[in-house]
Design a protein around this motif. Structure first.
Motif, mmCIF file in Angstrom:
data_model
loop_
_atom_site.group_PDB
_atom_site.id
_atom_site.type_symbol
_atom_site.label_atom_id
_atom_site.label_comp_id
_atom_site.label_asym_id
_atom_site.label_seq_id
_atom_site.Cartn_x
_atom_site.Cartn_y
_atom_site.Cartn_z
ATOM 1 N N MET A 16 0.823 -1.206 0.000
ATOM 2 C CA MET A 16 0.000 0.000 0.000
ATOM 3 C C MET A 16 0.863 1.264 0.000
ATOM 4 O O MET A 16 1.580 1.528 0.949
ATOM 5 C CB MET A 16 -0.907 0.012 1.229
ATOM 6 N N PRO A 17 0.778 2.056 -1.074
ATOM 7 C CA PRO A 17 1.506 3.321 -1.087
ATOM 8 C C PRO A 17 0.704 4.401 -0.366
ATOM 9 O O PRO A 17 -0.475 4.212 -0.053
ATOM 10 C CB PRO A 17 1.596 3.647 -2.581
ATOM 11 N N VAL A 18 1.329 5.508 -0.111
ATOM 12 C CA VAL A 18 0.604 6.649 0.425
ATOM 13 C C VAL A 18 -0.108 7.292 -0.765
ATOM 14 O O VAL A 18 0.529 7.693 -1.733
ATOM 15 C CB VAL A 18 1.565 7.659 1.098
ATOM 16 N N TYR A 19 -1.408 7.323 -0.709
ATOM 17 C CA TYR A 19 -2.198 7.887 -1.802
ATOM 18 C C TYR A 19 -3.144 8.911 -1.208
ATOM 19 O O TYR A 19 -4.053 8.568 -0.464
ATOM 20 C CB TYR A 19 -2.979 6.783 -2.527
ATOM 21 N N ASP A 20 -2.888 10.168 -1.498
ATOM 22 C CA ASP A 20 -3.696 11.238 -0.940
ATOM 23 C C ASP A 20 -3.946 12.296 -2.013
ATOM 24 O O ASP A 20 -3.276 13.327 -2.051
ATOM 25 C CB ASP A 20 -2.987 11.849 0.271
ATOM 26 N N PRO A 21 -4.912 12.034 -2.898
ATOM 27 C CA PRO A 21 -5.181 13.002 -3.964
ATOM 28 C C PRO A 21 -5.850 14.258 -3.403
ATOM 29 O O PRO A 21 -6.458 14.229 -2.333
ATOM 30 C CB PRO A 21 -6.140 12.248 -4.888
ATOM 31 N N LYS A 22 -5.734 15.362 -4.130
ATOM 32 C CA LYS A 22 -6.434 16.583 -3.742
ATOM 33 C C LYS A 22 -7.931 16.303 -3.768
ATOM 34 O O LYS A 22 -8.430 15.608 -4.651
ATOM 35 C CB LYS A 22 -6.139 17.706 -4.744
ATOM 36 N N ASN A 23 -8.658 16.858 -2.813
ATOM 37 C CA ASN A 23 -10.110 16.653 -2.766
ATOM 38 C C ASN A 23 -10.797 17.092 -4.041
ATOM 39 O O ASN A 23 -11.769 16.484 -4.472
ATOM 40 C CB ASN A 23 -10.720 17.391 -1.572
ATOM 41 N N ARG A 24 -10.304 18.142 -4.660
ATOM 42 C CA ARG A 24 -10.949 18.648 -5.874
ATOM 43 C C ARG A 24 -10.871 17.646 -7.014
ATOM 44 O O ARG A 24 -11.662 17.701 -7.947
ATOM 45 C CB ARG A 24 -10.351 19.993 -6.278
ATOM 46 N N ASN A 25 -9.902 16.718 -6.964
ATOM 47 C CA ASN A 25 -9.714 15.728 -8.023
ATOM 48 C C ASN A 25 -10.441 14.418 -7.740
ATOM 49 O O ASN A 25 -10.183 13.411 -8.396
ATOM 50 C CB ASN A 25 -8.226 15.449 -8.233
ATOM 51 N N THR A 26 -11.320 14.422 -6.756
ATOM 52 C CA THR A 26 -12.002 13.178 -6.383
ATOM 53 C C THR A 26 -13.519 13.371 -6.266
ATOM 54 O O THR A 26 -13.999 14.458 -5.978
ATOM 55 C CB THR A 26 -11.497 12.654 -5.017
ATOM 56 N N ILE A 27 -14.214 12.285 -6.503
ATOM 57 C CA ILE A 27 -15.621 12.145 -6.145
ATOM 58 C C ILE A 27 -15.676 10.857 -5.342
ATOM 59 O O ILE A 27 -15.215 9.814 -5.797
ATOM 60 C CB ILE A 27 -16.530 12.026 -7.383
ATOM 61 N N TYR A 28 -16.178 10.930 -4.126
ATOM 62 C CA TYR A 28 -16.263 9.746 -3.276
ATOM 63 C C TYR A 28 -17.681 9.188 -3.267
ATOM 64 O O TYR A 28 -18.655 9.942 -3.260
ATOM 65 C CB TYR A 28 -15.889 10.099 -1.825
ATOM 66 N N PHE A 29 -17.744 7.865 -3.255
ATOM 67 C CA PHE A 29 -18.987 7.161 -2.968
ATOM 68 C C PHE A 29 -18.668 6.352 -1.725
ATOM 69 O O PHE A 29 -18.027 5.309 -1.784
ATOM 70 C CB PHE A 29 -19.395 6.265 -4.140
ATOM 71 N N GLU A 30 -19.053 6.902 -0.578
ATOM 72 C CA GLU A 30 -18.638 6.334 0.707
ATOM 73 C C GLU A 30 -19.852 5.855 1.487
ATOM 74 O O GLU A 30 -20.670 6.644 1.924
ATOM 75 C CB GLU A 30 -17.887 7.406 1.498
ATOM 76 N N LYS A 31 -19.951 4.536 1.616
ATOM 77 C CA LYS A 31 -21.043 3.909 2.369
ATOM 78 C C LYS A 31 -22.412 4.470 1.965
ATOM 79 O O LYS A 31 -23.229 4.806 2.792
ATOM 80 C CB LYS A 31 -20.800 4.056 3.866
ATOM 81 N N GLY A 32 -22.630 4.576 0.645
ATOM 82 C CA GLY A 32 -23.926 5.015 0.132
ATOM 83 C C GLY A 32 -24.073 6.514 -0.042
ATOM 84 O O GLY A 32 -25.105 6.970 -0.525
ATOM 85 N N ASN A 33 -23.082 7.311 0.358
ATOM 86 C CA ASN A 33 -23.152 8.765 0.222
ATOM 87 C C ASN A 33 -22.240 9.247 -0.901
ATOM 88 O O ASN A 33 -21.131 8.746 -1.066
ATOM 89 C CB ASN A 33 -22.724 9.459 1.521
ATOM 90 N N LEU A 34 -22.693 10.262 -1.617
ATOM 91 C CA LEU A 34 -21.890 10.908 -2.643
ATOM 92 C C LEU A 34 -21.216 12.115 -1.997
ATOM 93 O O LEU A 34 -21.886 12.947 -1.384
ATOM 94 C CB LEU A 34 -22.786 11.349 -3.802
#
Length: 191
Positions: free
Chosen positions: A86-104
């Motif tokens: 597992m590498p350290v992966y921390d993208p900028k929030n602006r470059n992501t869309i999360y689908f986390e436990k049913g939430n967008l």
């Protein structure tokens, strides 16, 4: 009258055959030998699916996940990390869309699924202009996180919605999707 019915039947069959093909959401220049195909319907839980994806990632391959959309079969590449590497992966929030436990989630805020088309369109066409959206389309990543008991029907519905939204954009860029297990972060201890 018989000719009209035959003509309508022919039109119906042609339209069904067009919709029954498989649509891929990744560039075709990717080597097929570096991917392993799995079908979402083969699994009973998110945990089972993630175990399979992680095994594929540990063999330095990418998962080609297929699922049945409303009108056709769809395939997307799923990027994940081998837990042992597992590498350290921390993208900028602006470059992501999360689908986390049913939430967008966009920019650390829960947003309505009704805004998915708008958000994805802005992310793909922003090119760094607005700090709330992706720097450029190549950096955008859809990150899916759920716990091991996560509902696969909810996941399938999300994947279908995101691919439909992607279809409206008219881009040749790949849809980048990463999946991982949701990890609950414990609260800070009181001093």
């Amino acid at each position: 009258m018989k000719n009209i019915r035959q003509f309508l039947l022919l039109i119906f069959l042609v339209s069904c055959s067009k919709e029954s093909g498989t649509k891929s959401y990744f560039n075709s220049d990717f080597e097929d030998t570096k991917s392993s195909k799995i079908n979402l319907n083969e699994f009973n839980s998110y945990g089972e699916l993630m175990n399979s994806i992680e095994k594929i990632a540990c063999s330095d391959r990418i998962t080609n996940l297929s699922f049945n959309g409303v009108h056709n079969k769809k395939e997307i590449h799923i990027f994940s990390f081998c837990p042992d590497k597992m590498p350290v992966y921390d993208p900028k929030n602006r470059n992501t869309i999360y689908f986390e436990k049913g939430n967008l989630i966009k920019n650390e805020k829960i947003v309505s699924f009704d805004s998915l088309d708008y958000i994805l369109n802005k992310d793909f066409k922003n090119y760094g202009e607005n700090l709330n959206f992706a720097d450029k389309p190549e950096k955008l990543v859809i990150i899916i996180l759920d716990d091991k008991n996560g509902d696969l029907e909810t996941l399938k519905n999300f994947l279908d919605k995101i691919t439909k939204a992607y279809d409206t954009i008219g881009t040749s860029k790949s849809l980048k999707v990463m999946m991982d297990n949701y990890v609950e972060i414990p609260p800070m201890p009181k001093l």
